[in-house]
Write a protein that holds these residues in place. Structure first.
Motif, PDB file in Angstrom:
ATOM      1  N   SER A   1       0.828  -1.207   0.000  1.00  0.00           N
ATOM      2  CA  SER A   1       0.000   0.000   0.000  1.00  0.00           C
ATOM      3  C   SER A   1       0.863   1.257   0.000  1.00  0.00           C
ATOM      4  O   SER A   1       0.560   2.236  -0.693  1.00  0.00           O
ATOM      5  N   MET A   2       1.924   1.247   0.779  1.00  0.00           N
ATOM      6  CA  MET A   2       2.821   2.407   0.830  1.00  0.00           C
ATOM      7  C   MET A   2       3.474   2.655  -0.527  1.00  0.00           C
ATOM      8  O   MET A   2       3.574   3.796  -0.992  1.00  0.00           O
TER       9      MET A   2
ATOM     10  N   ASP B   1       2.335   1.728  -3.406  1.00  0.00           N
ATOM     11  CA  ASP B   1       1.304   2.200  -4.335  1.00  0.00           C
ATOM     12  C   ASP B   1       1.103   3.698  -4.191  1.00  0.00           C
ATOM     13  O   ASP B   1       0.966   4.431  -5.178  1.00  0.00           O
ATOM     14  N   GLN B   2       1.095   4.166  -2.947  1.00  0.00           N
ATOM     15  CA  GLN B   2       0.936   5.607  -2.692  1.00  0.00           C
ATOM     16  C   GLN B   2       2.111   6.380  -3.283  1.00  0.00           C
ATOM     17  O   GLN B   2       1.941   7.433  -3.896  1.00  0.00           O
ATOM     18  N   LEU B   3       3.318   5.805  -3.081  1.00  0.00           N
ATOM     19  CA  LEU B   3       4.517   6.502  -3.560  1.00  0.00           C
ATOM     20  C   LEU B   3       4.581   6.544  -5.082  1.00  0.00           C
ATOM     21  O   LEU B   3       4.880   7.580  -5.685  1.00  0.00           O
TER      22      LEU B   3
ATOM     23  N   ASN C   1       2.087   5.723  -7.487  1.00  0.00           N
ATOM     24  CA  ASN C   1       0.941   6.109  -8.302  1.00  0.00           C
ATOM     25  C   ASN C   1       0.313   7.449  -7.890  1.00  0.00           C
ATOM     26  O   ASN C   1      -0.442   8.017  -8.659  1.00  0.00           O
ATOM     27  N   ARG C   2       0.604   7.945  -6.694  1.00  0.00           N
ATOM     28  CA  ARG C   2      -0.110   9.136  -6.251  1.00  0.00           C
ATOM     29  C   ARG C   2       0.802  10.303  -5.869  1.00  0.00           C
ATOM     30  O   ARG C   2       0.348  11.422  -5.704  1.00  0.00           O
ATOM     31  N   THR C   3       2.068  10.066  -5.700  1.00  0.00           N
ATOM     32  CA  THR C   3       2.997  11.140  -5.349  1.00  0.00           C
ATOM     33  C   THR C   3       3.313  11.986  -6.602  1.00  0.00           C
ATOM     34  O   THR C   3       3.584  11.428  -7.656  1.00  0.00           O
TER      35      THR C   3
END
Length: 461
Positions: free
Chosen positions: A447-448, A450-452, A454-456
């Motif tokens: 999850s971390m 993915d955040q880094l 795809n969303r950062t």
């Protein structure tokens, strides 16, 4: 510092390790009732991160997860050696006790129909003849009673000979069993040595080999020694039976009948060199001792009783005179095969008097007194049966004590290597929780990332 993706590998190693633990625990549970199975345990160790450094490469010193270092077989070698020794001793005494029991059954003493009682009846018959020397009926009854004594002596000898022959036949089967088992041990040695060289786990193969080694210990009193490469050497009487994947064969040689035992003693030998006698223990050692010492000794003692009876009665009967005036006749004799027989068939040939033409009954009376003589056949037979009973009782007691010792050693072995289902259920829950926790770690890191990834950096686009 560590990679952002390093945590994934750490969690993955935990998943592998906990799953291996679950597999091994399941194997223990599945084999809880398998004879010879040894419980296994997963040994885990933390993986150490790289300690090497370079100008532009640094490490934070953290580990990189967990690894299964070994699947350990929880067996105490000292207890295993002790167990084989105790089982060999127990098998020896149990077999010898069974042989004594069979021999005692052959003599069936004390009993109203056994030899001791038949001897008493025969001496009573001589008394009846002495009391009524003029009557033919007591002499006829005496001949029949004496024939019964002869038959009883012959039956006892035949029973000993049959038991000896049965032991001879059984030894041939034991020899085949030992040779086949030894080859199986050698084959397992070969597989275990090659597997160890390849770094494979061979716990189940070692269990099978230990089970066969225990069988050899019970049969022959065999001992074992392990080699560094994982092979097992097996010894009988200090001589090698199995070494690595090489075996030697045993054979049983000697007489095929009890009568020939003295001239051609039976024994366990190495097949390639029959001159080398093997001093075996266990069931086979007991059988050899029974066939070479116990049964031949009792047979000789029984033969001595028969000789005493024949000689003591004949010595007096030969000097007496019968009703028809006959003299110099033997009452007992032996057939060509060595069995005892009554030579007098005619009641009028039974010697009763010391002088011809009289019925003074002195010879019949003297023969009747043989039954009470200190050196007579009765006392000799009683001494033989008494010694047999003492030896049998002593062996039985030793066998019972040894059985208790063997049970205690087996309990200690079972406590060390046996599967405890309660313990395994606890381990099952432990590995299950570990697997679930490692899965949660893996999910969290995913999850971390993915955040880094795809969303950062999307702000302002």
């Amino acid at each position: 510092m560590g990679s952002s993706f390093g945590g994934l590998n750490t969690a993955l190693t935990s998943l592998y390790a906990q799953r291996r633990g679950l597999d091994v625990t399941g194997q223990n549970i599945a084999n809880a009732n398998t004879e010879g199975y040894t419980r296994q345990r997963v040994d885990m160790q933390a993986q150490v991160g790289s300690l090497s450094t370079a100008m532009y490469a640094r490490t934070d010193g953290l580990g990189t997860g967990v690894a299964v270092s070994a699947v350990q077989r929880l067996r105490d070698e000292y207890l295993e050696h002790r167990g084989r020794a105790e089982h060999g001793a127990s098998a020896y005494l149990a077999s010898q006790s069974a042989s004594y029991t069979a021999i005692e059954d052959a003599f069936a003493e004390p009993s109203d129909t056994a030899l001791a009682a038949q001897l008493r009846d025969m001496w009573g018959g001589w008394n009846d003849v002495a009391n009524n020397p003029q009557l033919a009926a007591p002499r006829s009854a005496l001949i029949q009673q004496s024939a019964t004594v002869a038959d009883q002596l012959n039956a006892a000898q035949d029973s000993l000979a049959r038991q000896w022959s049965q032991g001879r036949t059984q030894m041939s089967a034991y020899v085949d069993d030992v040779n086949v088992t030894a080859k199986s041990v050698a084959q397992l040695n070969d597989s275990i040595i090659m597997a160890n060289a390849s770094g494979l786990t061979v716990n189940e193969l070692e269990d099978r080999r230990d089970l066969l080694a225990m069988k050899l210990a019970q049969l022959t009193g065999a001992t074992t020694a392990k080699r560094e490469n994982g092979g097992m050497d097996v010894f009988i009487g200090g001589s090698t039976l199995v070494t690595g994947k090489t075996t030697r064969e045993v054979a049983f040689v000697g007489a095929s009948r009890l009568l020939d035992q003295a001239a051609d003693p039976v024994g366990l030998v190495w097949k390639e060199d029959a001159s080398q006698k093997i001093q075996a223990g266990g069931t086979m050692g007991a059988a050899v001792d029974t066939m070479t010492a116990i049964i031949p000794g009792l047979s000789a003692d029984l033969d001595a009783v028969a000789d005493n009876l024949i000689n003591s009665v004949n010595a007096k009967h030969r000097d007496g005179f019968s009703v028809d005036g006959s003299t110099g006749l033997d009452f007992f004799g032996r057939n060509p095969d060595g069995s005892v027989t009554v030579l007098i068939k005619d009641p009028d040939k039974v010697a009763v008097s010391a002088t011809a033409g009289t019925l003074d009954n002195s010879v019949a009376d003297a023969i009747a007194d043989i039954g009470d003589a200190a050196d007579g056949p009765d006392r000799q037979y009683q001494s033989m049966v008494g010694q047999l009973g003492v030896s049998s009782q002593g062996t039985t007691r030793r066998a019972e004590i040894q059985a208790v010792v063997t049970e205690q050693v087996d309990a200690a072995r079972e406590g060390e290597s046996g599967v405890n289902l309660d313990e395994e259920m606890t381990n099952l829950l432990t590995y299950q929780r570990g697997y679930e926790a490692a899965s949660r770690v893996l999910t969290t890191i995913d999850s971390m990332l993915d955040q880094l990834i795809n969303r950062t950096g999307l702000v302002g686009r």
